[in-house]
Motif scaffolding. Sequence first.
Motif, PDB file in Angstrom:
ATOM      1  N   MET A 153       8.422   4.819  18.883  1.00  0.00           N
ATOM      2  CA  MET A 153       7.886   6.172  18.904  1.00  0.00           C
ATOM      3  C   MET A 153       7.606   6.661  17.481  1.00  0.00           C
ATOM      4  O   MET A 153       6.594   7.315  17.218  1.00  0.00           O
ATOM      5  CB  MET A 153       8.856   7.132  19.599  1.00  0.00           C
ATOM      6  N   TRP A 154       8.521   6.356  16.569  1.00  0.00           N
ATOM      7  CA  TRP A 154       8.327   6.697  15.159  1.00  0.00           C
ATOM      8  C   TRP A 154       7.028   6.092  14.637  1.00  0.00           C
ATOM      9  O   TRP A 154       6.223   6.745  13.977  1.00  0.00           O
ATOM     10  CB  TRP A 154       9.523   6.192  14.355  1.00  0.00           C
ATOM     11  N   GLN A 155       6.817   4.823  14.959  1.00  0.00           N
ATOM     12  CA  GLN A 155       5.626   4.120  14.467  1.00  0.00           C
ATOM     13  C   GLN A 155       4.338   4.807  14.913  1.00  0.00           C
ATOM     14  O   GLN A 155       3.359   4.849  14.175  1.00  0.00           O
ATOM     15  CB  GLN A 155       5.629   2.666  14.974  1.00  0.00           C
ATOM     16  N   GLN A 156       4.340   5.364  16.121  1.00  0.00           N
ATOM     17  CA  GLN A 156       3.121   5.948  16.665  1.00  0.00           C
ATOM     18  C   GLN A 156       2.764   7.296  16.061  1.00  0.00           C
ATOM     19  O   GLN A 156       1.583   7.644  15.994  1.00  0.00           O
ATOM     20  CB  GLN A 156       3.258   6.116  18.181  1.00  0.00           C
ATOM     21  N   TYR A 157       3.782   8.064  15.607  1.00  0.00           N
ATOM     22  CA  TYR A 157       3.524   9.460  15.278  1.00  0.00           C
ATOM     23  C   TYR A 157       3.753   9.845  13.826  1.00  0.00           C
ATOM     24  O   TYR A 157       3.238  10.872  13.382  1.00  0.00           O
ATOM     25  CB  TYR A 157       4.411  10.367  16.160  1.00  0.00           C
ATOM     26  N   VAL A 158       4.517   9.067  13.075  1.00  0.00           N
ATOM     27  CA  VAL A 158       4.875   9.449  11.711  1.00  0.00           C
ATOM     28  C   VAL A 158       3.929   8.771  10.718  1.00  0.00           C
ATOM     29  O   VAL A 158       3.747   7.550  10.767  1.00  0.00           O
ATOM     30  CB  VAL A 158       6.339   9.070  11.405  1.00  0.00           C
ATOM     31  N   PRO A 159       3.309   9.544   9.814  1.00  0.00           N
ATOM     32  CA  PRO A 159       2.393   8.947   8.833  1.00  0.00           C
ATOM     33  C   PRO A 159       3.090   7.901   7.971  1.00  0.00           C
ATOM     34  O   PRO A 159       4.305   7.961   7.742  1.00  0.00           O
ATOM     35  CB  PRO A 159       1.958  10.148   7.980  1.00  0.00           C
ATOM     36  N   THR A 160       2.323   6.946   7.485  1.00  0.00           N
ATOM     37  CA  THR A 160       2.841   5.902   6.619  1.00  0.00           C
ATOM     38  C   THR A 160       1.818   5.587   5.532  1.00  0.00           C
ATOM     39  O   THR A 160       0.609   5.792   5.728  1.00  0.00           O
ATOM     40  CB  THR A 160       3.151   4.618   7.420  1.00  0.00           C
ATOM     41  N   VAL A 161       2.287   5.090   4.408  1.00  0.00           N
ATOM     42  CA  VAL A 161       1.372   4.739   3.319  1.00  0.00           C
ATOM     43  C   VAL A 161       0.485   3.564   3.713  1.00  0.00           C
ATOM     44  O   VAL A 161      -0.551   3.334   3.087  1.00  0.00           O
ATOM     45  CB  VAL A 161       2.151   4.405   2.030  1.00  0.00           C
ATOM     46  N   GLU A 162       0.862   2.825   4.767  1.00  0.00           N
ATOM     47  CA  GLU A 162       0.023   1.711   5.232  1.00  0.00           C
ATOM     48  C   GLU A 162      -1.340   2.206   5.709  1.00  0.00           C
ATOM     49  O   GLU A 162      -2.303   1.443   5.738  1.00  0.00           O
ATOM     50  CB  GLU A 162       0.729   0.963   6.362  1.00  0.00           C
ATOM     51  N   GLU A 163      -1.426   3.479   6.084  1.00  0.00           N
ATOM     52  CA  GLU A 163      -2.704   4.030   6.532  1.00  0.00           C
ATOM     53  C   GLU A 163      -3.744   4.039   5.409  1.00  0.00           C
ATOM     54  O   GLU A 163      -4.946   4.139   5.673  1.00  0.00           O
ATOM     55  CB  GLU A 163      -2.504   5.448   7.059  1.00  0.00           C
ATOM     56  N   LEU A 164      -3.288   3.963   4.180  1.00  0.00           N
ATOM     57  CA  LEU A 164      -4.193   3.996   3.035  1.00  0.00           C
ATOM     58  C   LEU A 164      -4.708   2.614   2.676  1.00  0.00           C
ATOM     59  O   LEU A 164      -5.602   2.481   1.834  1.00  0.00           O
ATOM     60  CB  LEU A 164      -3.475   4.611   1.827  1.00  0.00           C
ATOM     61  N   ASP A 165      -4.156   1.576   3.303  1.00  0.00           N
ATOM     62  CA  ASP A 165      -4.529   0.198   2.993  1.00  0.00           C
ATOM     63  C   ASP A 165      -5.658  -0.238   3.919  1.00  0.00           C
ATOM     64  O   ASP A 165      -5.420  -0.697   5.032  1.00  0.00           O
ATOM     65  CB  ASP A 165      -3.309  -0.706   3.149  1.00  0.00           C
ATOM     66  N   VAL A 166      -6.892  -0.068   3.472  1.00  0.00           N
ATOM     67  CA  VAL A 166      -8.060  -0.399   4.287  1.00  0.00           C
ATOM     68  C   VAL A 166      -8.606  -1.759   3.841  1.00  0.00           C
ATOM     69  O   VAL A 166      -9.015  -1.926   2.701  1.00  0.00           O
ATOM     70  CB  VAL A 166      -9.149   0.686   4.166  1.00  0.00           C
ATOM     71  N   VAL A 167      -8.597  -2.720   4.764  1.00  0.00           N
ATOM     72  CA  VAL A 167      -9.082  -4.074   4.469  1.00  0.00           C
ATOM     73  C   VAL A 167     -10.396  -4.314   5.206  1.00  0.00           C
ATOM     74  O   VAL A 167     -11.457  -4.441   4.604  1.00  0.00           O
ATOM     75  CB  VAL A 167      -8.035  -5.129   4.866  1.00  0.00           C
ATOM     76  N   ASP A 168     -10.309  -4.374   6.531  1.00  0.00           N
ATOM     77  CA  ASP A 168     -11.503  -4.581   7.363  1.00  0.00           C
ATOM     78  C   ASP A 168     -11.827  -3.345   8.200  1.00  0.00           C
ATOM     79  O   ASP A 168     -12.750  -3.365   9.002  1.00  0.00           O
ATOM     80  CB  ASP A 168     -11.293  -5.764   8.311  1.00  0.00           C
ATOM     81  N   GLY A 169     -11.043  -2.292   8.043  1.00  0.00           N
ATOM     82  CA  GLY A 169     -11.200  -1.128   8.902  1.00  0.00           C
ATOM     83  C   GLY A 169     -12.522  -0.411   8.715  1.00  0.00           C
ATOM     84  O   GLY A 169     -13.094  -0.393   7.629  1.00  0.00           O
ATOM     85  N   VAL A 170     -12.979   0.197   9.807  1.00  0.00           N
ATOM     86  CA  VAL A 170     -14.247   0.908   9.839  1.00  0.00           C
ATOM     87  C   VAL A 170     -13.992   2.334  10.315  1.00  0.00           C
ATOM     88  O   VAL A 170     -13.184   2.560  11.213  1.00  0.00           O
ATOM     89  CB  VAL A 170     -15.240   0.204  10.781  1.00  0.00           C
ATOM     90  N   ILE A 171     -14.639   3.300   9.709  1.00  0.00           N
ATOM     91  CA  ILE A 171     -14.399   4.703  10.056  1.00  0.00           C
ATOM     92  C   ILE A 171     -14.743   4.986  11.515  1.00  0.00           C
ATOM     93  O   ILE A 171     -13.946   5.556  12.250  1.00  0.00           O
ATOM     94  CB  ILE A 171     -15.199   5.621   9.110  1.00  0.00           C
ATOM     95  N   ASP A 172     -15.929   4.579  11.938  1.00  0.00           N
ATOM     96  CA  ASP A 172     -16.347   4.759  13.331  1.00  0.00           C
ATOM     97  C   ASP A 172     -16.332   3.380  13.973  1.00  0.00           C
ATOM     98  O   ASP A 172     -17.359   2.733  14.139  1.00  0.00           O
ATOM     99  CB  ASP A 172     -17.741   5.392  13.379  1.00  0.00           C
ATOM    100  N   SER A 173     -15.149   2.933  14.336  1.00  0.00           N
ATOM    101  CA  SER A 173     -14.961   1.527  14.716  1.00  0.00           C
ATOM    102  C   SER A 173     -15.708   1.126  15.981  1.00  0.00           C
ATOM    103  O   SER A 173     -15.932  -0.049  16.217  1.00  0.00           O
ATOM    104  CB  SER A 173     -13.471   1.228  14.880  1.00  0.00           C
TER     105      SER A 173
END
Length: 373
Positions: free
Chosen positions: A59-79
């Motif tokens: 539950m923590w993983q789903q709702y609490v922000p993490t610095v991993e969100e800033l690590d964009v490798v292959d991610g796309v804004i409008d996926s």
Amino acid sequence: MSDWQQIIKDQSISSLEKLAEKFGADVIDVEALKPAFDNFQMRITPAALEQIKEVGDPMWQQYVPTVEELDVVDGVIDSLDEDGDSPVPNITHRYPDRALFLVSPVCATYCRFCTRRRKVGDPEKIPLNQYDSAFQYLREHTEIRDVIMSGGDPMMLSDRRLEYLFQQLRAIPHIEIIRIGSRITSHLPERITPEFCEMVQKYHPIYMNTHFNHPSELTPAAVAALDRLSRAGVSLGCQTVLLKGVNDDPKVMMKLMHELLKARVRPYYLYMADQVAGGEHFRTTVQKGLEIMQALRGWTSGLAVPQFVIDSPGGDEVIFKNYEGKRQVYKQPRAVPSTPAEFEPAAEVGVVPISRKKSAAPRRTKRRRAAGE
């Protein structure tokens, strides 16, 4: 103000400072998390907060922000390239007989893996004052028989606003099915009021695709809310997302599917996590998804086996066929090597065909959700 609105206003955690007060400054580094918070806001309702038993749990993983969100490798804004298939504001029309209708910009609790994080939480990007063009488009396109109300969460609207939407949609002769995509039964079960249940019965058939990712989310309050919906004649399904560190375990997934059925919710889709910027750390391999599907199929009731749905973001890793028979590919998480040939028979174990692929613009690949909205 309704009771459920008061709960959101007075009892939800919506700032990093309040989160640090709850869990401790040694756990929540406000300054370090601020960029992630600024990229995508946070709100955690009391119901969602109660589901967190310890730091780092599913539950923590789903709702609490993490610095991993800033690590964009292959991610796309409008996926999923929803904006590319949006002929008018708030409408995405990709599949032949159905359309997505964004009716609410906000959610009760914001999931950190949200595929629509570029819009959710911003009323300017999901405007409530531009319904007219959406309704006009739906009236003109007689091939559309199924409308999926989404957002944000439609159940964050008042009963009055929801009834207005139901009335307008039911006035269009060729629209047969109305679906609501909502996670409210998990995050804010108080929203399923007797008044809503009485009102919704006038506009059947109404379907609700709920969203549960872990058995712990089916609390007594959530199950009671689902029961109220069932008794009001709302047909319930569940769209689950396969998330690393949350439910990427066959035993956890089987338990979830069993608990859903006990609550009269039909498991509908199991989605691979989207290749969305800010949520890449939630992605598993396709191997893991197939492993879970194989652990379900034949080992439990067919009612408990959802369809396995995968996006087709373009790439060179795993090869599938879409509903038109065209070959498409799904790119694995960067850190995990893959061998495409292993997955050619995927359709034989319940993989939903992927939707058609449009011609990609230069230097850009299209994203497609498998099988349906």
